[in-house]
Every structure is written in C-alpha cells, then in structure tokens.
Design a protein around this motif. Structure first.
Motif, short mmCIF file in Angstrom:
data_model
loop_
_atom_site.label_atom_id
_atom_site.label_comp_id
_atom_site.label_asym_id
_atom_site.label_seq_id
_atom_site.Cartn_x
_atom_site.Cartn_y
_atom_site.Cartn_z
N ILE A 68 0.86 -1.18 0.00
CA ILE A 68 0.00 0.00 0.00
C ILE A 68 0.90 1.23 0.00
O ILE A 68 1.87 1.30 0.76
CB ILE A 68 -0.92 0.04 1.24
N VAL A 69 0.58 2.19 -0.85
CA VAL A 69 1.36 3.42 -0.96
C VAL A 69 0.44 4.62 -0.79
O VAL A 69 -0.64 4.67 -1.39
CB VAL A 69 2.09 3.50 -2.32
N GLU A 70 0.87 5.57 0.03
CA GLU A 70 0.20 6.87 0.15
C GLU A 70 1.13 7.92 -0.45
O GLU A 70 2.30 8.01 -0.07
CB GLU A 70 -0.11 7.20 1.60
N MET A 71 0.59 8.70 -1.37
CA MET A 71 1.41 9.65 -2.13
C MET A 71 0.78 11.05 -2.11
O MET A 71 -0.44 11.18 -2.16
CB MET A 71 1.56 9.18 -3.58
N ASN A 72 1.63 12.07 -2.07
CA ASN A 72 1.21 13.42 -2.35
C ASN A 72 1.25 13.58 -3.88
O ASN A 72 2.34 13.60 -4.46
CB ASN A 72 2.13 14.44 -1.68
N PRO A 73 0.11 13.70 -4.55
CA PRO A 73 0.14 13.71 -6.01
C PRO A 73 0.71 14.99 -6.62
O PRO A 73 1.07 15.00 -7.80
CB PRO A 73 -1.34 13.55 -6.38
N LEU A 74 0.82 16.05 -5.82
CA LEU A 74 1.37 17.30 -6.34
C LEU A 74 2.89 17.27 -6.37
O LEU A 74 3.52 17.82 -7.28
CB LEU A 74 0.87 18.48 -5.51
N THR A 75 3.49 16.60 -5.37
CA THR A 75 4.95 16.53 -5.30
C THR A 75 5.47 15.14 -5.68
O THR A 75 6.67 14.97 -5.87
CB THR A 75 5.44 16.85 -3.88
N ILE A 108 4.39 9.34 1.12
CA ILE A 108 4.15 9.78 2.49
C ILE A 108 4.16 8.61 3.46
O ILE A 108 4.61 8.74 4.60
CB ILE A 108 2.80 10.53 2.58
N TRP A 109 3.65 7.48 3.01
CA TRP A 109 3.53 6.30 3.89
C TRP A 109 3.46 5.07 3.01
O TRP A 109 2.92 5.13 1.89
CB TRP A 109 2.26 6.41 4.74
N GLU A 110 4.02 3.96 3.48
CA GLU A 110 3.91 2.72 2.72
C GLU A 110 3.92 1.51 3.65
O GLU A 110 4.42 1.57 4.78
CB GLU A 110 5.00 2.62 1.67
N TRP A 111 3.34 0.46 3.15
CA TRP A 111 3.23 -0.81 3.89
C TRP A 111 3.41 -1.94 2.90
O TRP A 111 2.90 -1.87 1.77
CB TRP A 111 1.85 -0.89 4.55
N HIS A 112 4.12 -2.99 3.31
CA HIS A 112 4.42 -4.12 2.44
C HIS A 112 4.07 -5.42 3.14
O HIS A 112 4.56 -5.68 4.26
CB HIS A 112 5.90 -4.13 2.05
#
Length: 422
Positions: free
Chosen positions: A178-185, A189-193
């Motif tokens: 799971i990936v959390e991303m700031n789509p503007l930059t 921000i956060w990830e889980w594997h």
C-alpha cells in the motif's frame, strides 16, 4: 439519452392498481380505491429517487452520473482504458485510475496512472506509479482529506527471493503493498508491504517459520501458493477510516478483509511494534475467511470486492462467489478497537445480507447504502445495477452497462452534484 427502464415488478403493481381502481369505481367503494393508490405511491417512493448514481463502466472506459430513468446527467470519457476506480469529490472533481502505457504487470485490474479531472473537464494533475515488471499500482484509489492519494500496488518478488520468505513453490510472485502519495509533489508519504508481515510452516530454516494459527496477525504466504501467475493476494479495494486511522483492504484471493493501523510511521509499518495498536504493520483484524489463517469461525466470504465503511460504522462488501456462481452483498457489524485471538472465533456478526439466484459476478462488484436505507448493488461483470430494500425486495434494475466496476449513490443535493451544475 439512455433508454428509460422501469422495473417489471412496479409495472405489474401498476396494472394491479388499475384493476383495483376499476373494480372500486364499479362498486362505488372509494375507500378501497384510495387505499390501493396510496400503497402503490408508497412503493414507488421507496425507490431512492433523491439519489443519482455514478457508474464506473470499464467496458466503455467512461464514468456516468445517471438517474433512475437511466438518463446520463453528466459523463466523463477517458482517452485511455479505465484502471477501475473513480472518486467524485465535493468540488465536482473526479479522481480516476487509468491504465499506464507499456505496463509490465497486467493482471486484471492493473492501472498505474491517476488523474484528477476538475468539474470543467480539464486535468488538474496526473501521476503514475509503475516501473516495468517491478511494481504496478492497481484497482483502487482513495482521495484523502489532506489531498494525498492511497492505493494498492503489486511488487515483484523473484522465485529465489520468494524461497527466502518460505514460499513453497518455485516461481515469481507479486505480493501486495500500500502506498500513500502526495500527487502534487509525488512524494511517498507512507507505505506498507505484506512481505514484512509473513508467517509460514513450510521451511523451518527461515525466520518467519511458525504455526500459522498461533500468529493471527501475520499472513500465511502459502495459503494461496498454487496461484500459477503469482498474484497471491490480489488486493482490489481499500477504505481509510480517517477518524480512527484504520485502513480496510479487500483481499480477493484470500477471501478476507484485512485491517491495518495507518497511524504508524513507514518505519513502524515494516515492523510489529508502534502505532495506536502497538502492532506496527501486522494485521490488527481480519474477517471473512478464518481458514486463511487456520482458525475457527464461519466462512462468510469467497472472493470479495469493495470494503465499504458506512456511516453507522458497519461495513458492506460484495462476496463474489459465496454460493458457487451466486454472489451476496454482506453487511458486518464492526466494533473497534480490534483484537485477534489465536484459536478463537474472531469473526464479526453479519447483520444484513442480500442474495438472489440472478445475482452473480465472478469479479468486480459493490454494495452501497443509499440515503433512504436501500442498498445499491453493482453486479460487476454482468453490468446490472440493483436497488433493494432492507427486507430484500428488488425495486429497480438498470441493464444499460455491460461491465461495472462499482456504482456509487449521491444525493441530488450533494455538493459534488451541485458543483457539476446539476
């Protein structure tokens, strides 16, 4: 303009009412006539005509906001294939998953690209998360209140690397992350594997060797080891409860919903400590198929889509094949904070369900609760959209689409609808 459709049941009731009124007029029994007419009006009003329906149609690569007559009130046509999910935001923007070019991982539901389209149909931003056959975003995206997006990812693990994880077969695998991303930059921000949270009873020489049932917070890497293409888990939906910072994931090939503690840091998410539950990235809860961790309890899911957390705190999911070629929409009562106890029944209570001999989709599918308490169901690969009452009565169907990822309900005065000028 789509062809208008009226459910057969309502038509038959209208004919019955006409007959009753005719009989009443002949007998001068006005009370009977009034009663029959009121009953019919009540039945028609039980259809949630105060809601519009957003349809994600993977066959036409478009999304459509329709009413109960099937009229397309607003539409989005994409210049590339739909990568499944669409999110309609309060300002009328649409965040959509699309299929990236030159994809190296092409299991069903792959995407790799995300785009935000504003209410004027121009693109605000577009980002990709794919790298050949190494990793690929897929299926779902959720747009968070902080402007970030969160989505599932397939990650390639070679056969030799899989062997070091205690995998029992000799082939490449593609476990999820799971990936959390700031789509503007485009900052992560956060990830889980999931590879950080495995247990197996195949190879005693590996560190993650153990008795599966004794580790309910871990994932048995060999539960679905016979999956020939290596897509072991096949995440297909996620929902973040931002209030409690809990992430729900539908895991199709394990026939479960997994629950993660999103309050962790990325570093903590790779371990078994930290976060609100002090379990790091281990599962804080799971349900639907206790056989996936050798546990006891009733199996209520066989393949599954869309972990829809509703306003009551309960969850509705689409169980694709629970009755062998027949689907069911299931509502569970959830009671956080969660606990998993080894060897004990951890399954939540099923408080409502709907099935029908004609309801079946081997993949895709969704169930959402409408403003009047009805449930809107997308019968994914068949394309039929259903509206049913709490008692299980089918009030309405739409068959204008052939392959529906999900169908969402929006009140006609919802801010997202008003922002579209409707």
């Amino acid at each position: 303009m789509m062809k208008k459709r009226t459910h057969l049941k309502i038509l038959l009731q209208a004919l019955l009412i006409t007959a009753l009124i005719t009989f009443s007029a002949c007998s001068s029994d006005s009370e009977t006539s009034s009663s029959a007419t009121d009953e019919n009006t009540s039945e028609e009003e039980s259809i949630d005509t105060n809601s519009y329906i957003l349809v994600a149609d993977t066959n036409s690569n478009g999304a459509y906001l329709i009413n109960h007559d099937g009229d397309q009130l607003f539409s989005w046509e994409f210049d590339r294939s739909l990568g499944n999910d669409v999110n309609l935001l309060d300002d009328g923007s649409l965040v959509v998953c699309l299929k990236a070019d030159n994809a190296g991982i092409t299991f069903g539901g792959y995407g790799g690209m995300f785009r935000k389209i504003n209410a004027y149909q121009s693109i605000d931003w577009e980002v990709s998360y794919t790298s050949g056959d190494e990793y690929m975003a897929h299926h779902d995206v959720e747009y968070l209140s902080n402007g970030n997006i969160i989505f599932p990812v397939w990650e390639k693990v070679t056969a030799s690397e899989a062997a070091e994880l205690g995998f029992s077969e000799n082939n490449d695998i593609f476990p999820d992350a799971i990936v959390e991303m700031n789509p503007l930059t485009e900052e992560i921000i956060w990830e889980w594997h999931v590879t950080d949270h495995l247990v197996q009873n195949h190879d005693a020489s590996k560190e993650n060797f153990g008795v599966v049932v004794d580790h309910p917070n871990k994932v048995d890497i060999n539960y679905n080891s016979s999956q020939a293409n290596g897509d072991l888990m096949h995440f297909n939906g996620l929902t973040l409860d931002e209030t409690n910072d809990i992430l729900y994931i539908t895991v199709n090939n394990y026939s479960e919903v997994w629950v993660l503690d999103h309050s962790t840091t990325t570093e903590e998410a790779s371990t078994s400590t930290g976060g609100n539950y002090n379990l790091g990235g281990d599962l804080v809860y799971r349900f639907g198929n206790p056989l996936a961790y050798d546990n006891v309890g009733e199996v209520t899911l066989k393949n599954v889509h869309y972990p829809n957390l509703i306003e009551t705190g309960n969850m509705i999911v689409y169980a694709n094949d629970i009755y062998d070629n027949q689907s069911e929409v299931v509502e569970y009562e959830l009671n956080p904070p969660y606990e998993l106890v080894a060897g004990e029944d951890n399954e939540p209570e099923v408080v409502w369900s709907f099935t029908d001999a004609e309801l079946y989709s081997s993949g895709l599918g969704s169930g959402v609760r409408m403003s009047n308490g009805n449930t809107l169901i997308a019968e994914g690969r068949d394309g039929t959209i259903w509206e049913v009452t709490a008692s299980g009565e089918v009030l309405w169907q739409n068959t204008d689409y052939t392959t529906v990822w999900r169908a969402y309900a929006y009140a006609i005065d919802d801010s997202a609808v008003l922002a579209l000028g409707l």
